[in-house]
Design an enzyme around this catalytic site. Sequence first.
Site, PDB file in Angstrom:
ATOM      1  N   HIS A  89       0.854  -1.197   0.000  1.00 45.22           N
ATOM      2  CA  HIS A  89       0.000   0.000   0.000  1.00 45.22           C
ATOM      3  C   HIS A  89       0.889   1.246   0.000  1.00 45.22           C
ATOM      4  CE1 HIS A  89      -3.665  -2.228   0.112  1.00 45.22           C
ATOM      5  NE2 HIS A  89      -3.129  -3.020   1.025  1.00 45.22           N
ATOM      6  N   ARG A 194      -8.543   8.177   4.905  1.00 45.87           N
ATOM      7  CA  ARG A 194      -9.004   7.657   3.613  1.00 45.87           C
ATOM      8  C   ARG A 194      -8.245   6.380   3.261  1.00 45.87           C
ATOM      9  NH1 ARG A 194      -9.102  10.384  -2.460  1.00 45.87           N
ATOM     10  NH2 ARG A 194     -10.205   8.629  -3.377  1.00 45.87           N
ATOM     11  N   ARG A 203      -8.199  -5.415   2.525  1.00 47.17           N
ATOM     12  CA  ARG A 203      -7.583  -6.414   3.402  1.00 47.17           C
ATOM     13  C   ARG A 203      -8.503  -6.971   4.474  1.00 47.17           C
ATOM     14  NH1 ARG A 203      -3.291  -7.898   0.355  1.00 47.17           N
ATOM     15  NH2 ARG A 203      -2.086  -6.077  -0.270  1.00 47.17           N
TER      16      ARG A 203
HETATM   17  C1  LIG Z   1      -6.840 -10.806  -2.153  1.00 46.06           C
HETATM   18  C2  LIG Z   1      -5.620 -10.143  -2.724  1.00 46.06           C
HETATM   19  C3  LIG Z   1      -4.755 -10.859  -3.518  1.00 46.06           C
HETATM   20  C4  LIG Z   1      -3.617 -10.253  -4.067  1.00 46.06           C
HETATM   21  N1  LIG Z   1      -2.769 -10.994  -4.840  1.00 46.06           N
HETATM   22  C5  LIG Z   1      -1.675 -10.407  -5.368  1.00 46.06           C
HETATM   23  C6  LIG Z   1      -0.764 -11.161  -6.179  1.00 46.06           C
HETATM   24  O1  LIG Z   1      -0.948 -12.340  -6.406  1.00 46.06           O
HETATM   25  N2  LIG Z   1       0.329 -10.530  -6.679  1.00 46.06           N
HETATM   26  C7  LIG Z   1       0.557  -9.198  -6.459  1.00 46.06           C
HETATM   27  O2  LIG Z   1       1.558  -8.671  -6.964  1.00 46.06           O
HETATM   28  N3  LIG Z   1      -0.268  -8.468  -5.685  1.00 46.06           N
HETATM   29  C8  LIG Z   1      -1.370  -9.029  -5.149  1.00 46.06           C
HETATM   30  N4  LIG Z   1      -2.202  -8.277  -4.360  1.00 46.06           N
HETATM   31  C9  LIG Z   1      -1.849  -6.884  -4.095  1.00 46.06           C
HETATM   32  C10 LIG Z   1      -2.687  -5.915  -4.937  1.00 46.06           C
HETATM   33  O3  LIG Z   1      -2.572  -6.184  -6.300  1.00 46.06           O
HETATM   34  C11 LIG Z   1      -2.234  -4.467  -4.679  1.00 46.06           C
HETATM   35  O4  LIG Z   1      -0.933  -4.262  -5.139  1.00 46.06           O
HETATM   36  C12 LIG Z   1      -2.259  -4.091  -3.226  1.00 46.06           C
HETATM   37  O5  LIG Z   1      -3.417  -4.536  -2.613  1.00 46.06           O
HETATM   38  C13 LIG Z   1      -2.149  -2.566  -3.093  1.00 46.06           C
HETATM   39  O6  LIG Z   1      -3.410  -1.972  -3.322  1.00 46.06           O
HETATM   40  P1  LIG Z   1      -3.702  -0.887  -4.425  1.00 46.06           P
HETATM   41  O7  LIG Z   1      -3.372  -1.401  -5.785  1.00 46.06           O
HETATM   42  O8  LIG Z   1      -5.087  -0.415  -4.217  1.00 46.06           O
HETATM   43  O9  LIG Z   1      -2.641   0.274  -4.197  1.00 46.06           O
HETATM   44  P2  LIG Z   1      -2.336   1.287  -3.004  1.00 46.06           P
HETATM   45  O10 LIG Z   1      -0.860   1.436  -2.999  1.00 46.06           O
HETATM   46  O11 LIG Z   1      -3.006   0.894  -1.746  1.00 46.06           O
HETATM   47  O12 LIG Z   1      -2.899   2.637  -3.558  1.00 46.06           O
HETATM   48  C14 LIG Z   1      -4.245   3.081  -3.321  1.00 46.06           C
HETATM   49  C15 LIG Z   1      -4.869   3.522  -4.620  1.00 46.06           C
HETATM   50  O13 LIG Z   1      -4.114   4.607  -5.147  1.00 46.06           O
HETATM   51  C16 LIG Z   1      -4.104   4.513  -6.572  1.00 46.06           C
HETATM   52  N5  LIG Z   1      -2.703   4.345  -7.006  1.00 46.06           N
HETATM   53  C17 LIG Z   1      -1.621   4.160  -6.216  1.00 46.06           C
HETATM   54  N6  LIG Z   1      -0.499   4.094  -6.948  1.00 46.06           N
HETATM   55  C18 LIG Z   1      -0.884   4.206  -8.246  1.00 46.06           C
HETATM   56  C19 LIG Z   1      -0.190   4.197  -9.474  1.00 46.06           C
HETATM   57  N7  LIG Z   1       1.114   4.046  -9.557  1.00 46.06           N
HETATM   58  N8  LIG Z   1      -0.900   4.362 -10.605  1.00 46.06           N
HETATM   59  C20 LIG Z   1      -2.239   4.535 -10.578  1.00 46.06           C
HETATM   60  N9  LIG Z   1      -2.983   4.521  -9.445  1.00 46.06           N
HETATM   61  C21 LIG Z   1      -2.296   4.375  -8.275  1.00 46.06           C
HETATM   62  C22 LIG Z   1      -4.964   3.325  -6.962  1.00 46.06           C
HETATM   63  O14 LIG Z   1      -6.290   3.774  -7.189  1.00 46.06           O
HETATM   64  C23 LIG Z   1      -4.904   2.467  -5.719  1.00 46.06           C
HETATM   65  O15 LIG Z   1      -6.017   1.590  -5.585  1.00 46.06           O
HETATM   66  C24 LIG Z   1      -3.347  -8.870  -3.801  1.00 46.06           C
HETATM   67  C25 LIG Z   1      -4.222  -8.141  -2.984  1.00 46.06           C
HETATM   68  C26 LIG Z   1      -5.351  -8.757  -2.449  1.00 46.06           C
HETATM   69  C27 LIG Z   1      -6.269  -7.946  -1.565  1.00 46.06           C
END
Ligand SMILES: Cc1cc2nc3c(=O)[nH]c(=O)nc-3n(C[C@H](O)[C@H](O)[C@H](O)COP(=O)(O)OP(=O)(O)OC[C@H]3O[C@@H](n4cnc5c(N)ncnc54)[C@H](O)[C@@H]3O)c2cc1C
Length: 247
Positions: A89, A194, A203
Amino acid sequence: MNVRLLEATENPEEVICRAARNDYMSAFNADMSFEETMATVDGDDVEAKKRTLIGHLLDHGHFGPFEHPYATFAVEGISRSCMAQLTRHRHVSFDVQSMRYVTLDDVDPADVEAGELAVVPPSASDPDWIGRNQRGGAVDEETVARRAAVFGRSIRRSVEAYRELLDLGMPPEDARFVLPIGTEVNVVMTMNARMLMHVADMRAAADSQWEIRALTERVLDLAAEWCPVTFDHYDEHVMGRKNRLAP
Ligand SMILES: Cc1cc2nc3c(=O)[nH]c(=O)nc-3n(C[C@H](O)[C@H](O)[C@H](O)COP(=O)(O)OP(=O)(O)OC[C@H]3O[C@@H](n4cnc5c(N)ncnc54)[C@H](O)[C@@H]3O)c2cc1C
């Protein structure tokens, strides 16, 4: 696992409401009392007005004001696997206990097999536990006892190898490579309200792994004490629904 609130913005919901009301008033908000700021919001008293405004913001996807209050949590004893999930995150700030400096000297190898040092998943002791992508379903008591034995033995052997490598003069930053992904770590993390809701969206959901889900539920309990109107509304109306905080 132990989770505590270390520090947080005082009066977070006044900050949220002031920020939101600022958007729709010509006067300079900092010159007004909170009561004046909320004067035109529906509600019999200031607490009711807070509930009206915060509920409206969350229901209408106006999430910006929730970025102003911050909370810092101390987390003790999660696995490095959980830590890797958490640190994905990008809008959360982290400090992670370093295994270049912390060498687990105070861990008694006799306790390692019993679950000290590494997090032991429930599937190592609960025959009915069904995890994601599991081969087969529930197992019998004997099978789960064997799982627990294999799990504990494997952790103990890793720790013994780690200690031996340190004794052979290997730097801790390299010897740690033999330690398991379940090794416990302490983390300090800071996020705004937020982001906290966004982390919870992802999560605390049922498809998340049990450990990060448990961690998120504890964080949410603390958040509900810190920012009660917001997290009560989030819990009742937003969590698990389509109106999530990020696409
Ligand atoms: C059930 C589950 C299974 C998962 N399995 C995997 C897996 O197998 N492999 C894996 O690699 N990950 C996995 N993940 C991780 C997931 O893909 C995300 O990387 C992680 O949950 C971070 O959340 P987020 O993408 O919302 O980004 P956060 O870092 O929490 O950012 C919050 C929001 O900000 C915006 N944001 C942030 N950075 C950017 C950017 N650079 N460009 C555009 N928008 C942005 C997006 O809207 C994002 O949703 C899993 C997550 C879950 C919950």
